[in-house]
Design an enzyme around this catalytic site. Structure first.
Site, PDB file in Angstrom:
ATOM      1  N   ASP A  78      -9.696  -3.467  -6.432  1.00  0.00           N
ATOM      2  CA  ASP A  78      -8.977  -2.511  -5.603  1.00  0.00           C
ATOM      3  C   ASP A  78      -9.734  -1.057  -6.100  1.00  0.00           C
ATOM      4  O   ASP A  78      -9.235  -0.620  -6.880  1.00  0.00           O
ATOM      5  CB  ASP A  78      -7.509  -2.329  -5.837  1.00  0.00           C
ATOM      6  CG  ASP A  78      -7.010  -1.509  -4.546  1.00  0.00           C
ATOM      7  OD1 ASP A  78      -7.676  -0.537  -4.081  1.00  0.00           O
ATOM      8  OD2 ASP A  78      -5.800  -1.698  -4.117  1.00  0.00           O
ATOM      9  N   HIS A 123      -7.871  -4.873  -2.563  1.00  0.00           N
ATOM     10  CA  HIS A 123      -6.770  -4.338  -1.863  1.00  0.00           C
ATOM     11  C   HIS A 123      -6.327  -4.990  -0.830  1.00  0.00           C
ATOM     12  O   HIS A 123      -7.160  -5.606   0.057  1.00  0.00           O
ATOM     13  CB  HIS A 123      -7.172  -2.713  -1.464  1.00  0.00           C
ATOM     14  CG  HIS A 123      -5.786  -2.070  -0.968  1.00  0.00           C
ATOM     15  ND1 HIS A 123      -4.779  -1.429  -1.673  1.00  0.00           N
ATOM     16  CD2 HIS A 123      -5.717  -1.496   0.451  1.00  0.00           C
ATOM     17  CE1 HIS A 123      -4.140  -0.879  -0.851  1.00  0.00           C
ATOM     18  NE2 HIS A 123      -4.332  -1.034   0.415  1.00  0.00           N
ATOM     19  N   CYS A 149       0.761  -1.140   0.001  1.00  0.00           N
ATOM     20  CA  CYS A 149       0.004  -0.135  -0.036  1.00  0.00           C
ATOM     21  C   CYS A 149       0.939   1.438   0.029  1.00  0.00           C
ATOM     22  O   CYS A 149       1.607   1.567  -1.004  1.00  0.00           O
ATOM     23  CB  CYS A 149      -1.038   0.019   1.086  1.00  0.00           C
ATOM     24  SG  CYS A 149      -2.393   1.312   1.153  1.00  0.00           S
TER      25      CYS A 149
END
Length: 287
Positions: A222, A255, A166
């Protein structure tokens, strides 16, 4: 910040930064991710040297988590850049996974100057009060210091790689652009068309500076990283002559699919991504 990391989080707690860093770097989980999932993986320390260290950055002492094969010398080095939640147990476990594969792996606490990332339970406040204040210039210097520490403590920085998740995925792309000594990077679901710190460039804007091969691992589902932004990055890399980098997009995958301590974990994609990660480093001189 990605929606998956913001939803359903409670207000932040107030912790002492000094005591938090000293007692929890690489141990326990960040408050914002509790409770952790029953599927959480744990890698033991058998055959490893693992634990917290302190890395000098000028006059500042930056805490970090380090794992490596016990007694190892001239080891390939992998920097591990955390999510916005800092260096909690999952990031430490990733370091141990690399150590089991023969690496000196180091995860520096890149938010420590700004606050205790692991103490927040509200991701919005965490971003505003901590993450958004950790700009690229500081983060790049901290990673440079981490590389210097590795070189002085048994690491072969001629075989240097970086990976991250991330925020740390974006940091992976960014550090490859910054440091020409990096042999290869593996970026897990790091945003490429936006930055976290005001004034910092996006990865798409920095594509011409990315010379080393980077493997990007992303989920098609995501919501915070549209697939078309990955297409933009691939085009920018190709236009700049970087034909070795590669982006893999897993269908129907959210994600944070590698985060085994969270509901977003997807074992098939995570296992495939980890195998690709190790193979990528071996292929590109980080082994």
């Amino acid at each position: 910040m990605l929606k998956d990391d913001i939803d359903s989080l409670a207000p932040s707690r107030d912790f002492s930064r000094r005591s938090f860093v000293q007692t929890t770097v690489g141990s326990g989980f960040a408050a914002a991710v509790l409770p952790v999932s029953a599927q959480t993986l744990t890698t033991d320390t058998a055959g490893l040297e693992a634990g917290s260290i302190v890395i000098p950055v000028g006059e500042f002492s930056m805490p970090a988590y380090r794992a490596q094969p016990a007694g190892g010398k001239n080891l390939p080095v992998v920097l591990v850049a955390s999510e916005i939640f800092g260096v909690h147990e999952h990031i430490a476990d990733v370091c141990r996974r690399f150590a089991k594969a023969g690496y000196l792996a180091i995860a520096p606490e890149l938010f420590v100057r700004q606050g205790n990332a692991g103490a927040y339970t509200e991701a919005g406040k965490l971003i505003a009060e901590v993450v958004s204040k950790a700009g690229d210039a500081q983060v790049m210097a901290d990673l440079d210091a981490t590389v210097a520490w590795a070189a002085a403590h048994g690491g072969d920085t001629g075989r240097l790689g970086i990976t991250g998740f991330c925020w740390g995925g974006r940091t992976t792309w960014r550090y490859v652009a910054h440091n020409p000594r990096v042999k290869a990077g593996v970026a897990w679901y790091g945003p490429v068309a936006r930055s976290y710190h005001p004034g910092d460039k996006t990865i798409v804007e920095l594509a011409a500076s990315i010379k080393a091969p980077v493997l990007g691992l992303y989920g098609a589902a995501d919501g915070g990283i549209p697939v078309d932004t990955l297409t933009q990055l691939e085009a920018a890399l190709k236009a700049a002559g970087n034909l070795k980098s590669e982006v893999v997009v897993y269908p129907d995958t959210p994600h944070a699919f590698y985060a085994d301590y969270r509901p977003s974990y997807r074992k098939a994609a995570a296992d495939d991504g980890w195998a690709r990660c190790l193979a990528w480093f071996r292929k590109n001189g980080v082994a």
